[in-house]
Design a protein around this motif. Structure first.
Motif, PDB file in Angstrom:
ATOM      1  N   LEU A  72       0.634  37.879  69.471  1.00 24.85           N
ATOM      2  CA  LEU A  72       1.703  38.282  68.542  1.00 24.85           C
ATOM      3  C   LEU A  72       1.813  37.275  67.399  1.00 24.85           C
ATOM      4  N   ILE A  73       1.704  35.982  67.740  1.00 27.67           N
ATOM      5  CA  ILE A  73       1.743  34.950  66.687  1.00 27.67           C
ATOM      6  C   ILE A  73       0.571  35.142  65.732  1.00 27.67           C
ATOM      7  N   ILE A  74      -0.630  35.468  66.299  1.00 26.72           N
ATOM      8  CA  ILE A  74      -1.807  35.660  65.448  1.00 26.72           C
ATOM      9  C   ILE A  74      -1.573  36.804  64.471  1.00 26.72           C
ATOM     10  N   ILE A  75      -1.041  37.933  64.987  1.00 28.10           N
ATOM     11  CA  ILE A  75      -0.789  39.079  64.100  1.00 28.10           C
ATOM     12  C   ILE A  75       0.221  38.696  63.024  1.00 28.10           C
ATOM     13  N   PHE A  76       1.246  37.950  63.439  1.00 27.32           N
ATOM     14  CA  PHE A  76       2.268  37.558  62.471  1.00 27.32           C
ATOM     15  C   PHE A  76       1.684  36.677  61.373  1.00 27.32           C
ATOM     16  N   VAL A  77       0.858  35.708  61.770  1.00 27.82           N
ATOM     17  CA  VAL A  77       0.234  34.823  60.769  1.00 27.82           C
ATOM     18  C   VAL A  77      -0.666  35.631  59.844  1.00 27.82           C
ATOM     19  N   PHE A  78      -1.398  36.582  60.425  1.00 30.04           N
ATOM     20  CA  PHE A  78      -2.315  37.407  59.644  1.00 30.04           C
ATOM     21  C   PHE A  78      -1.585  38.206  58.576  1.00 30.04           C
ATOM     22  N   VAL A  79      -0.362  38.668  58.889  1.00 31.20           N
ATOM     23  CA  VAL A  79       0.401  39.438  57.899  1.00 31.20           C
ATOM     24  C   VAL A  79       1.154  38.511  56.957  1.00 31.20           C
ATOM     25  N   ALA A  80       1.720  37.422  57.491  1.00 28.76           N
ATOM     26  CA  ALA A  80       2.664  36.627  56.712  1.00 28.76           C
ATOM     27  C   ALA A  80       1.978  35.679  55.741  1.00 28.76           C
ATOM     28  N   SER A  81       0.770  35.223  56.081  1.00 28.12           N
ATOM     29  CA  SER A  81       0.151  34.194  55.249  1.00 28.12           C
ATOM     30  C   SER A  81      -0.197  34.692  53.844  1.00 28.12           C
ATOM     31  N   PRO A  82      -0.820  35.884  53.687  1.00 27.18           N
ATOM     32  CA  PRO A  82      -1.045  36.360  52.316  1.00 27.18           C
ATOM     33  C   PRO A  82       0.247  36.606  51.561  1.00 27.18           C
TER      34      PRO A  82
ATOM     35  N   ILE B  63       8.855  28.670  71.068  1.00 28.81           N
ATOM     36  CA  ILE B  63       9.157  27.738  69.969  1.00 28.81           C
ATOM     37  C   ILE B  63       8.173  27.958  68.828  1.00 28.81           C
ATOM     38  N   CYS B  64       6.901  28.181  69.203  1.00 30.39           N
ATOM     39  CA  CYS B  64       5.850  28.346  68.207  1.00 30.39           C
ATOM     40  C   CYS B  64       6.080  29.608  67.375  1.00 30.39           C
ATOM     41  N   LEU B  65       6.450  30.699  68.057  1.00 30.39           N
ATOM     42  CA  LEU B  65       6.723  31.957  67.346  1.00 30.39           C
ATOM     43  C   LEU B  65       7.879  31.771  66.374  1.00 30.39           C
ATOM     44  N   ALA B  66       8.961  31.127  66.850  1.00 33.58           N
ATOM     45  CA  ALA B  66      10.111  30.896  65.983  1.00 33.58           C
ATOM     46  C   ALA B  66       9.725  30.007  64.815  1.00 33.58           C
ATOM     47  N   TYR B  67       8.862  28.999  65.092  1.00 32.73           N
ATOM     48  CA  TYR B  67       8.468  28.097  64.011  1.00 32.73           C
ATOM     49  C   TYR B  67       7.639  28.812  62.954  1.00 32.73           C
ATOM     50  N   ALA B  68       6.737  29.713  63.398  1.00 29.79           N
ATOM     51  CA  ALA B  68       5.917  30.443  62.428  1.00 29.79           C
ATOM     52  C   ALA B  68       6.803  31.287  61.520  1.00 29.79           C
ATOM     53  N   MET B  69       7.783  31.984  62.119  1.00 32.97           N
ATOM     54  CA  MET B  69       8.676  32.806  61.305  1.00 32.97           C
ATOM     55  C   MET B  69       9.500  31.948  60.359  1.00 32.97           C
ATOM     56  N   LEU B  70       9.985  30.810  60.857  1.00 34.85           N
ATOM     57  CA  LEU B  70      10.832  29.937  60.041  1.00 34.85           C
ATOM     58  C   LEU B  70      10.048  29.387  58.857  1.00 34.85           C
ATOM     59  N   ASN B  71       8.783  29.039  59.120  1.00 38.93           N
ATOM     60  CA  ASN B  71       7.925  28.517  58.058  1.00 38.93           C
ATOM     61  C   ASN B  71       7.730  29.559  56.958  1.00 38.93           C
ATOM     62  N   PHE B  72       7.465  30.795  57.392  1.00 37.73           N
ATOM     63  CA  PHE B  72       7.274  31.896  56.436  1.00 37.73           C
ATOM     64  C   PHE B  72       8.532  32.118  55.598  1.00 37.73           C
ATOM     65  N   ILE B  73       9.686  32.165  56.275  1.00 41.79           N
ATOM     66  CA  ILE B  73      10.927  32.432  55.558  1.00 41.79           C
ATOM     67  C   ILE B  73      11.265  31.278  54.618  1.00 41.79           C
ATOM     68  N   ALA B  74      10.967  30.034  55.057  1.00 39.14           N
ATOM     69  CA  ALA B  74      11.247  28.879  54.209  1.00 39.14           C
ATOM     70  C   ALA B  74      10.434  28.945  52.923  1.00 39.14           C
ATOM     71  N   VAL B  75       9.135  29.323  53.052  1.00 38.75           N
ATOM     72  CA  VAL B  75       8.304  29.412  51.850  1.00 38.75           C
ATOM     73  C   VAL B  75       8.818  30.507  50.929  1.00 38.75           C
ATOM     74  N   LEU B  76       9.175  31.664  51.508  1.00 38.89           N
ATOM     75  CA  LEU B  76       9.698  32.756  50.674  1.00 38.89           C
ATOM     76  C   LEU B  76      10.965  32.316  49.948  1.00 38.89           C
ATOM     77  N   ALA B  77      11.907  31.694  50.677  1.00 44.83           N
ATOM     78  CA  ALA B  77      13.174  31.303  50.071  1.00 44.83           C
ATOM     79  C   ALA B  77      12.955  30.262  48.979  1.00 44.83           C
ATOM     80  N   ALA B  78      12.094  29.284  49.243  1.00 45.40           N
ATOM     81  CA  ALA B  78      11.863  28.244  48.248  1.00 45.40           C
ATOM     82  C   ALA B  78      11.227  28.820  46.995  1.00 45.40           C
ATOM     83  N   SER B  79      10.261  29.773  47.176  1.00 46.96           N
ATOM     84  CA  SER B  79       9.619  30.301  45.975  1.00 46.96           C
ATOM     85  C   SER B  79      10.579  31.195  45.194  1.00 46.96           C
ATOM     86  N   ARG B  80      11.494  31.899  45.895  1.00 48.17           N
ATOM     87  CA  ARG B  80      12.528  32.643  45.168  1.00 48.17           C
ATOM     88  C   ARG B  80      13.410  31.686  44.385  1.00 48.17           C
ATOM     89  N   TYR B  81      13.718  30.544  45.019  1.00 45.01           N
ATOM     90  CA  TYR B  81      14.634  29.595  44.396  1.00 45.01           C
ATOM     91  C   TYR B  81      14.056  29.026  43.115  1.00 45.01           C
TER      92      TYR B  81
END
Lengths: 107, 92, 186
Positions: A72-82, B63-81
């Motif tokens: 699930l993390i892999i799929i998420f990274v694959f979508v979110a990174s671009p 923790i890793c899943l939450a961190y990946a999402m948080l990282n993504f949202i942080a980048v989106l928010a910062a670039s909007r800012y």
């Protein structure tokens, strides 16, 4: 099995290395996004795939669930990174940064 | 296998230091953001490695899943800012 | 019964969408619910009745509130085939991703990297018309050889940043044909 895991993990680490060095070496903001957006995606993907395989070695329901979560993390990274890359590049374009062209001094 | 994971995570920490250089020195704010994003994507791998070292992957994967999402949202928010900040390129 | 049907018919005539509503509005709800519940099972990892019933309740609530967001129109015809073809597109994209990464890694480790790269911005117009196709195309461009999507408009105007001459030239090319094949009308 261990050998396959090691191959996947080390190739992932190789791509992550190339990503880090590319971020340091490329001349401007736009070209730095190329290693940051692509190499990090593939490096994360390969390394996590190897770790998910390693986790499946002692098979049980818990291990299967954990491996599925890693997928699930892999799929998420694959979508979110671009998407993240595109957000950064959009901010750069709107701020009016001009792309580096050949012959200029590196920034 | 444990030794391999230990040295891989140490190596990842070294790579994070390399990215940190770009996050600290980077001429513009967006360069710093690229550095932070790169550190985040390495942390995702490193958290799973730490989980395997401590035999607690089932906990660390959340923790890793939450961190990946948080990282993504942080980048989106910062670039909007930083969308409407003019003179981003002149900042040192 | 007869009057009821007649009333229904009469009511339906001004709004044709209403006819499709009664049987079909159930499917988006069901699909959303199944996806949510699968995610719940994966993330909770507990299979006793208490946790399962909690999951059913919360997933049903969320699916009822937000199934409109996932499927804006209740017409599901052809969505499944598009999804399956999109899945068939993924392996090709993965191979392209490998080639792209090897190319960029070669550039990164090359000692005379500054002579090799020649960054510029390319503009072209895409023939894709569906929004999902444009999003897939933009993300695929970002993931494949030496190119990053800078800007996309709804009409299909693309601005692409290419790192060197060789990677920018073949756009839009083969990838657009593949994606157009995925999202063609059924």
């Amino acid at each position: 099995m261990d050998i396959l895991v090691c191959i996947l993990l080390f190739s992932g680490l190789f791509f992550l290395t190339a990503g880090s060095i590319g971020i340091l070496r490329f001349p401007d903001f736009y070209s730095r996004l190329h290693p940051a957006g692509k190499l990090d995606t593939l490096g994360t993907l390969l390394a996590l795939l190897g770790l998910a395989l390693f986790n499946l070695q002692h098979f049980s329901l818990g291990a299967l669930l954990t491996s599925l979560k890693i997928m699930l993390i892999i799929i998420f990274v694959f979508v979110a990174s671009p998407t993240a890359t595109h957000a950064i590049v959009d901010a750069g374009v709107r701020a009016g940064l001009a792309p580096w062209t050949k012959g200029e001094k590196r920034r | 296998m444990d030794n391999i994971f230990l040295y891989s995570s140490l190596y990842l920490a070294f790579l994070m230091v390399l990215s940190l250089y770009r996050a600290i020195v980077g001429p513009s704010v967006l360069d710093r953001m690229i550095g932070v994003n790169a550190i985040g994507s390495k942390t995702t791998v490193m958290l799973i490695l730490i989980g395997l070292l401590y035999q607690r992957v089932d906990m660390f994967v959340d923790i890793c899943l939450a961190y990946a999402m948080l990282n993504f949202i942080a980048v989106l928010a910062a670039s909007r800012y930083f969308h409407k900040r003019k003179g981003l390129s002149d900042e040192i | 019964m007869h009057t009821n049907e007649e009333k229904n018919l009469h009511h339906n005539q001004p709004e044709p969408a209403q006819t499709a509503r009664s049987p079909l509005c159930f499917f988006p709800l069901l699909i959303t619910f199944i996806m949510m519940f699968g995610l719940w099972l994966l993330l909770s990892g507990k299979f006793d009745p208490f946790h399962l019933s909690l999951g059913v309740i919360s997933c049903a609530l969320v699916a009822f509130l937000s199934s409109d967001l996932l499927f804006p129109s209740p017409i599901l015809k052809g969505k499944l085939t598009v999804f399956l073809r999109w899945l068939c597109y993924l392996p090709w994209l993965t191979i392209e991703l490998f080639k792209a990464n090897l190319h960029v890694a070669y550039l990164v480790f090359h000692p005379r990297m500054m002579d090799l790269i020649d960054p510029r911005i390319i503009k072209f117009k895409s023939t894709l018309d569906s929004e999902l196709g444009l999003v897939t195309f933009a993300n695929s461009i970002t993931l494949t050889p030496g190119t990053i999507t800078v800007n996309v408009s709804l009409d299909g105007d693309f601005k692409v940043h290419a790192i060197d001459r060789a990677s920018g030239d073949p756009l839009p090319g083969e990838m657009e044909i593949k994606i157009a094949k995925v999202f063609r009308k059924v």
